[in-house]
Scaffold this active site. Structure first.
Site, mmCIF file in Angstrom:
data_model
loop_
_atom_site.group_PDB
_atom_site.id
_atom_site.type_symbol
_atom_site.label_atom_id
_atom_site.label_comp_id
_atom_site.label_asym_id
_atom_site.label_seq_id
_atom_site.Cartn_x
_atom_site.Cartn_y
_atom_site.Cartn_z
ATOM 1 N N ASP A 54 0.839 -1.193 0.000
ATOM 2 C CA ASP A 54 0.000 0.000 0.000
ATOM 3 C C ASP A 54 0.876 1.245 0.000
ATOM 4 O O ASP A 54 1.411 1.644 1.032
ATOM 5 C CB ASP A 54 -0.911 -0.017 1.228
ATOM 6 C CG ASP A 54 -1.815 1.204 1.310
ATOM 7 O OD1 ASP A 54 -1.808 2.005 0.362
ATOM 8 O OD2 ASP A 54 -2.514 1.352 2.327
ATOM 9 N N GLU A 133 31.567 8.719 3.579
ATOM 10 C CA GLU A 133 32.190 8.734 4.898
ATOM 11 C C GLU A 133 31.152 9.130 5.946
ATOM 12 O O GLU A 133 31.153 10.245 6.471
ATOM 13 C CB GLU A 133 33.373 9.702 4.925
ATOM 14 C CG GLU A 133 34.481 9.374 3.926
ATOM 15 C CD GLU A 133 35.587 10.414 3.928
ATOM 16 O OE1 GLU A 133 35.634 11.253 4.856
ATOM 17 O OE2 GLU A 133 36.406 10.411 2.987
ATOM 18 N N GLU A 135 29.255 9.621 9.413
ATOM 19 C CA GLU A 135 29.573 9.744 10.833
ATOM 20 C C GLU A 135 28.296 9.580 11.649
ATOM 21 O O GLU A 135 27.190 9.837 11.160
ATOM 22 C CB GLU A 135 30.197 11.113 11.119
ATOM 23 C CG GLU A 135 31.522 11.331 10.400
ATOM 24 C CD GLU A 135 32.023 12.754 10.468
ATOM 25 O OE1 GLU A 135 33.223 12.973 10.195
ATOM 26 O OE2 GLU A 135 31.226 13.669 10.781
ATOM 27 N N GLU A 190 35.713 9.752 16.028
ATOM 28 C CA GLU A 190 35.784 11.070 15.389
ATOM 29 C C GLU A 190 36.145 12.139 16.430
ATOM 30 O O GLU A 190 36.441 11.838 17.575
ATOM 31 C CB GLU A 190 34.448 11.401 14.702
ATOM 32 C CG GLU A 190 34.490 11.202 13.181
ATOM 33 C CD GLU A 190 35.465 12.149 12.509
ATOM 34 O OE1 GLU A 190 35.799 13.214 13.073
ATOM 35 O OE2 GLU A 190 35.918 11.824 11.396
ATOM 36 N N GLU A 197 33.170 7.123 13.021
ATOM 37 C CA GLU A 197 33.122 7.051 11.561
ATOM 38 C C GLU A 197 33.605 5.685 11.111
ATOM 39 O O GLU A 197 34.603 5.172 11.623
ATOM 40 C CB GLU A 197 33.994 8.142 10.930
ATOM 41 C CG GLU A 197 33.994 8.132 9.402
ATOM 42 C CD GLU A 197 34.831 9.256 8.814
ATOM 43 O OE1 GLU A 197 35.582 8.977 7.846
ATOM 44 O OE2 GLU A 197 34.762 10.395 9.310
ATOM 45 N N HIS A 246 30.784 12.956 4.088
ATOM 46 C CA HIS A 246 31.546 13.405 2.929
ATOM 47 C C HIS A 246 31.349 12.424 1.781
ATOM 48 O O HIS A 246 31.359 11.203 1.983
ATOM 49 C CB HIS A 246 33.028 13.516 3.266
ATOM 50 C CG HIS A 246 33.326 14.492 4.362
ATOM 51 N ND1 HIS A 246 34.560 14.575 4.975
ATOM 52 C CD2 HIS A 246 32.547 15.427 4.959
ATOM 53 C CE1 HIS A 246 34.529 15.517 5.892
ATOM 54 N NE2 HIS A 246 33.318 16.046 5.916
ATOM 55 N N ARG A 318 40.986 21.899 4.017
ATOM 56 C CA ARG A 318 39.722 21.265 4.393
ATOM 57 C C ARG A 318 38.639 22.271 4.776
ATOM 58 O O ARG A 318 37.566 21.869 5.224
ATOM 59 C CB ARG A 318 39.949 20.291 5.557
ATOM 60 C CG ARG A 318 40.809 19.080 5.177
ATOM 61 C CD ARG A 318 41.111 18.195 6.378
ATOM 62 N NE ARG A 318 41.985 17.092 6.014
ATOM 63 C CZ ARG A 318 41.575 15.879 5.660
ATOM 64 N NH1 ARG A 318 40.290 15.615 5.625
ATOM 65 N NH2 ARG A 318 42.441 14.930 5.338
ATOM 66 N N GLU A 335 35.793 15.448 -3.450
ATOM 67 C CA GLU A 335 35.107 15.229 -2.169
ATOM 68 C C GLU A 335 34.225 16.424 -1.831
ATOM 69 O O GLU A 335 34.715 17.531 -1.636
ATOM 70 C CB GLU A 335 36.133 15.013 -1.057
ATOM 71 C CG GLU A 335 35.505 14.817 0.317
ATOM 72 C CD GLU A 335 36.550 14.790 1.430
ATOM 73 O OE1 GLU A 335 36.563 13.810 2.195
ATOM 74 O OE2 GLU A 335 37.340 15.757 1.529
ATOM 75 N N ARG A 337 31.936 18.059 0.973
ATOM 76 C CA ARG A 337 31.989 17.896 2.423
ATOM 77 C C ARG A 337 30.747 18.377 3.170
ATOM 78 O O ARG A 337 30.663 18.248 4.392
ATOM 79 C CB ARG A 337 33.218 18.642 2.947
ATOM 80 C CG ARG A 337 34.530 18.132 2.350
ATOM 81 C CD ARG A 337 35.708 19.050 2.647
ATOM 82 N NE ARG A 337 35.946 19.193 4.064
ATOM 83 C CZ ARG A 337 36.573 18.303 4.831
ATOM 84 N NH1 ARG A 337 37.027 17.167 4.299
ATOM 85 N NH2 ARG A 337 36.757 18.513 6.121
#
Length: 446
Positions: A54, A133, A135, A190, A197, A246, A318, A335, A337
């Site tokens: 359903d 990645e 977490e 982490e 992670e 990430h 970063r 990547e 983030r």
């Protein structure tokens, strides 16, 4: 590995499987399932694509007068869960959702990703790979089995026991994932207390998104067995880092080459990679509602907690939204983030792929990489570099989402309309809520 009907029937018989979980994902990213007994009759229905449910009872699917939906199993997703009870072992398979007319259902997130992959193939790419990645936090349960905000460790980045008391839980999670066919690459504590992670090897994006959904199920199940609650909420605790997911992405050509790699290119990146990055940057503000889909997501996207807030890209740095890790050759990847683990993986990778392909199709050129710490820049310095901010609220993000033709086309009309409606309701509910902060700051003052 190709799994056949015969393989599944053999597993059911030899491993004593008593129940089948037919799994699918709703628009908000929640893994759903229809559980049936593993009888010959039910297996026949499964393989003949006759399993019906359903759809009107599922968030954002269909109205009550259009309720019948069919589940078509993807046999290659077959897994036998390593846990069971006195009622017998359980296995599962991820399914696509179809209408009774035999057409892919427009509201099926997995089907949305498949549709976008077909567009990718039409412009000359063979596969889109993802290395996620995710977490998460581990919190203690109270005496009634309800989650608290009390963590069971005081560890930080890459800490060892006895500081990281959740190590045994992580190890069991890794063992279960390995038994299910995951190639786990790393498992660690982490930055924040109680935060963890576990990274698994990249796969083609459809398989990787399936893995994310199974990963969350495994993490929650194992955590509960250890008297813990696993939360993928973006920012469950004030004053410490939130949880991200990430997304490491790469495109491959029909001859098996990484389309992002070019030893002669700037930073070892091809023109395709530069344009893919430019496409992500172009649409980043507008796809944030999909990559960060809850009110709480925007409590993570603030300066000071390592979360990307600024629309820029870099190599080793970063602090921007996009980073290009150091590996080159076949491992060259981009990547992103900003994504958090509350995102629907099928939908977010659909809009990321569409955004990157838009950059490639229009031959966009990425701006200069920013290798300075953006968090340390003044507003004037960021402006001089052309660096803008991501949306600060879900309300602003949802408005921006509807203004982007590339992102909305990637989602399709059905998903877009139902997602926007759900998020407007969520924001309205939040906007009317009087928080503890408001009481503490305003009650006596005014």
């Amino acid at each position: 590995m190709v799994i056949t009907e015969a393989d599944i029937r053999r597993d059911v018989k030899e491993k004593g499987i008593k129940f089948l979980r037919l799994m699918f994902t709703d628009i908000l990213g929640t893994l759903k399932n229809v559980e049936v007994p593993a009888t010959e009759e039910q297996l026949d229905k499964l393989f003949e694509n006759k399993m019906m449910f359903d759809g009107s009872s599922i968030e954002g699917f269909v109205r009550i007068n259009e309720s019948d939906m069919l589940l078509y199993p993807d046999l290659d997703t077959w897994i036998v869960f390593p846990w069971g009870d006195e009622y017998g072992k359980v296995a599962g398979v991820i399914c696509d959702v179809y209408t009774p007319d035999g057409e892919p259902f427009a509201g099926d997130p997995r089907g949305v990703l498949k549709r976008n992959l077909k567009k990718m193939e039409k412009v000359g790419f063979k596969s889109f790979n993802l290395g996620p990645e995710p977490e998460f936090f581990l919190f203690k349960l109270d005496e009634n089995g309800n989650p608290t905000l009390e963590v069971n460790d005081k560890g930080s980045y890459f800490d060892l026991a006895p500081t990281d008391l959740a190590g045994n839980t992580r190890r069991e999670i890794v063992n279960v994932l390995t038994s299910l066919g995951f190639e786990v690459e790393a498992s660690h504590h982490e930055v924040a207390i109680g935060q963890h992670e576990i990274d698994f090897k990249y796969e083609n994006v459809l398989k990787a998104c399936d893995n994310i959904q199974i990963f969350k199920l495994v993490v929650r199940t194992v955590a509960r067995a250890h008297g813990l609650h696993a939360s993928f909420m973006a920012k469950p605790v004030q004053g410490i880092n939130g949880s991200g997911m990430h997304c490491n992405m790469s495109l491959f050509t029909a001859d098996g080459k990484n389309a992002f790699a070019d030893p002669a290119g700037d930073m070892g990146l091809s023109d395709v990679a530069q344009s893919f990055i430019a496409g992500l940057l172009k649409h980043a503000y507008n796809f944030t509602a999909i990559s960060n889909p809850t009110v709480n997501s925007y409590k993570r996207l603030v300066p000071g907690y390592e979360a990307p807030v600024y629309v820029a890209w870099a190599g080793r740095n970063r602090s921007p939204l996009i980073r290009v890790p150091a590996s080159r050759g076949m491992s060259t990847r981009v990547e992103l983030r900003s994504v958090d683990p509350t995102a629907n993986p099928y939908l977010v990778l659909s809009v990321l792929l569409a955004s990157g392909l838009d950059g490639i199709n229009d031959k966009l050129q990425a701006p200069a990489a920013i290798e300075e710490n953006i968090y340390m820049m003044s507003e004037a310095e960021r402006k001089a570099h052309g660096i803008t901010d991501l949306p600060s609220t879900l309300h602003n993000a949802v408005k921006a989402l509807q203004e982007d033709a590339v992102v909305t086309e990637a989602l399709g009309d059905h998903v877009l309309a139902n997602f926007v409606e759900a998020k407007r309701i969520e924001w309205a509910s939040y906007a009317q809520f009087v928080s503890r902060w408001e009481i503490d700051n305003y009650l006596e003052l005014y």
